[in-house]
Design a protein around this motif. Structure first.
Motif, mmCIF file in Angstrom:
data_model
loop_
_atom_site.group_PDB
_atom_site.id
_atom_site.type_symbol
_atom_site.label_atom_id
_atom_site.label_comp_id
_atom_site.label_asym_id
_atom_site.label_seq_id
_atom_site.Cartn_x
_atom_site.Cartn_y
_atom_site.Cartn_z
ATOM 1 N N ALA A 6 60.263 59.686 -2.730
ATOM 2 C CA ALA A 6 60.640 60.928 -1.653
ATOM 3 C C ALA A 6 61.569 60.116 -0.431
ATOM 4 O O ALA A 6 61.684 58.889 -0.427
ATOM 5 N N ASN A 7 62.467 60.824 -0.039
ATOM 6 C CA ASN A 7 63.354 60.639 1.182
ATOM 7 C C ASN A 7 63.159 61.449 2.127
ATOM 8 O O ASN A 7 62.615 62.473 1.984
ATOM 9 N N ILE A 8 64.092 60.962 3.213
ATOM 10 C CA ILE A 8 63.592 62.098 4.476
ATOM 11 C C ILE A 8 64.314 63.500 4.396
ATOM 12 O O ILE A 8 63.805 64.454 4.908
ATOM 13 N N ASP A 9 65.146 63.646 3.272
ATOM 14 C CA ASP A 9 65.653 65.091 2.969
ATOM 15 C C ASP A 9 64.364 66.145 2.348
ATOM 16 O O ASP A 9 64.710 66.959 2.466
ATOM 17 N N ASP A 10 63.438 65.343 1.777
ATOM 18 C CA ASP A 10 62.369 66.013 1.424
ATOM 19 C C ASP A 10 61.263 66.300 2.224
ATOM 20 O O ASP A 10 60.429 67.155 1.937
ATOM 21 N N ILE A 11 61.417 65.885 3.588
ATOM 22 C CA ILE A 11 60.081 66.142 4.403
ATOM 23 C C ILE A 11 59.684 67.403 4.868
ATOM 24 O O ILE A 11 58.748 67.799 5.000
ATOM 25 N N GLU A 12 61.052 68.074 4.778
ATOM 26 C CA GLU A 12 60.568 69.586 5.250
ATOM 27 C C GLU A 12 59.615 70.342 4.284
ATOM 28 O O GLU A 12 58.520 70.931 4.601
ATOM 29 N N ARG A 13 59.947 70.103 2.869
ATOM 30 C CA ARG A 13 59.051 70.513 1.914
ATOM 31 C C ARG A 13 57.654 70.023 1.668
ATOM 32 O O ARG A 13 56.836 70.676 1.479
ATOM 33 N N ILE A 14 57.911 68.714 1.844
ATOM 34 C CA ILE A 14 56.463 68.020 1.867
ATOM 35 C C ILE A 14 55.533 68.701 2.877
ATOM 36 O O ILE A 14 54.353 69.039 2.946
ATOM 37 N N ASN A 15 56.059 68.805 4.254
ATOM 38 C CA ASN A 15 55.400 69.462 5.209
ATOM 39 C C ASN A 15 54.816 70.780 4.917
ATOM 40 O O ASN A 15 53.351 70.977 5.092
ATOM 41 N N ASP A 16 55.727 71.495 4.358
ATOM 42 C CA ASP A 16 55.315 73.013 3.966
ATOM 43 C C ASP A 16 54.121 72.855 2.965
ATOM 44 O O ASP A 16 53.310 73.729 3.098
ATOM 45 N N ILE A 17 54.310 72.120 1.800
ATOM 46 C CA ILE A 17 53.257 72.057 0.878
ATOM 47 C C ILE A 17 51.848 71.308 1.441
ATOM 48 O O ILE A 17 50.779 71.808 1.460
ATOM 49 N N TYR A 18 51.953 70.448 2.321
ATOM 50 C CA TYR A 18 50.802 69.771 3.055
ATOM 51 C C TYR A 18 50.023 71.021 4.042
ATOM 52 O O TYR A 18 48.966 71.248 3.829
ATOM 53 N N LEU A 23 45.750 75.062 5.396
ATOM 54 C CA LEU A 23 45.396 76.618 5.494
ATOM 55 C C LEU A 23 44.607 77.165 4.407
ATOM 56 O O LEU A 23 43.860 78.051 4.711
ATOM 57 N N ASN A 24 44.825 76.620 3.261
ATOM 58 C CA ASN A 24 44.238 77.431 2.019
ATOM 59 C C ASN A 24 43.298 76.613 1.028
ATOM 60 O O ASN A 24 42.757 77.048 0.159
ATOM 61 N N THR A 25 43.119 75.354 1.394
ATOM 62 C CA THR A 25 42.100 74.635 0.280
ATOM 63 C C THR A 25 41.448 73.345 1.320
ATOM 64 O O THR A 25 41.424 73.507 2.656
ATOM 65 N N THR A 26 40.532 72.829 0.654
ATOM 66 C CA THR A 26 39.775 71.937 1.086
ATOM 67 C C THR A 26 40.161 70.406 0.896
ATOM 68 O O THR A 26 39.719 69.515 1.012
ATOM 69 N N ASP A 30 42.087 67.851 7.651
ATOM 70 C CA ASP A 30 42.613 68.623 8.702
ATOM 71 C C ASP A 30 42.397 69.954 8.701
ATOM 72 O O ASP A 30 42.440 70.618 7.557
ATOM 73 N N THR A 31 42.195 70.797 9.777
ATOM 74 C CA THR A 31 42.017 72.087 9.973
ATOM 75 C C THR A 31 43.245 73.021 10.877
ATOM 76 O O THR A 31 43.028 74.239 10.598
ATOM 77 N N GLU A 32 44.234 72.053 11.140
ATOM 78 C CA GLU A 32 45.227 72.655 11.637
ATOM 79 C C GLU A 32 46.570 72.337 11.156
ATOM 80 O O GLU A 32 46.549 70.998 10.825
ATOM 81 N N PRO A 33 47.617 73.213 10.703
ATOM 82 C CA PRO A 33 48.737 72.483 10.300
ATOM 83 C C PRO A 33 49.334 71.530 11.239
ATOM 84 O O PRO A 33 49.349 71.343 12.165
#
Length: 53
Positions: A6-18, A23-26, A30-33
């Motif tokens: 991974a590189n810094i250009d991937d971080i937005e998508r990583i953040n979205d997936i995380y 929000l939708n799994t266990t 974390d309980t908040e994004p």
């Protein structure tokens, strides 16, 4: 499937997936994004010592 470092250009998508998992799994304790800056700082910190796939 191609696996690469991974590189810094991937971080937005990583953040979205995380945050979707927060929000939708266990899959995380974390309980908040997390804000984008949290993952940017984490990726920068570990990129010096480890791979982030």
């Amino acid at each position: 499937m191609i696996i690469r470092k991974a590189n810094i250009d991937d971080i937005e998508r990583i953040n979205d997936i995380y945050n979707q998992a927060v929000l939708n799994t266990t899959a995380t304790i974390d309980t908040e994004p997390r804000p984008l800056e949290y993952h940017k700082n984490g990726l920068r910190r570990i990129m010096t010592d480890m791979l982030f796939l």
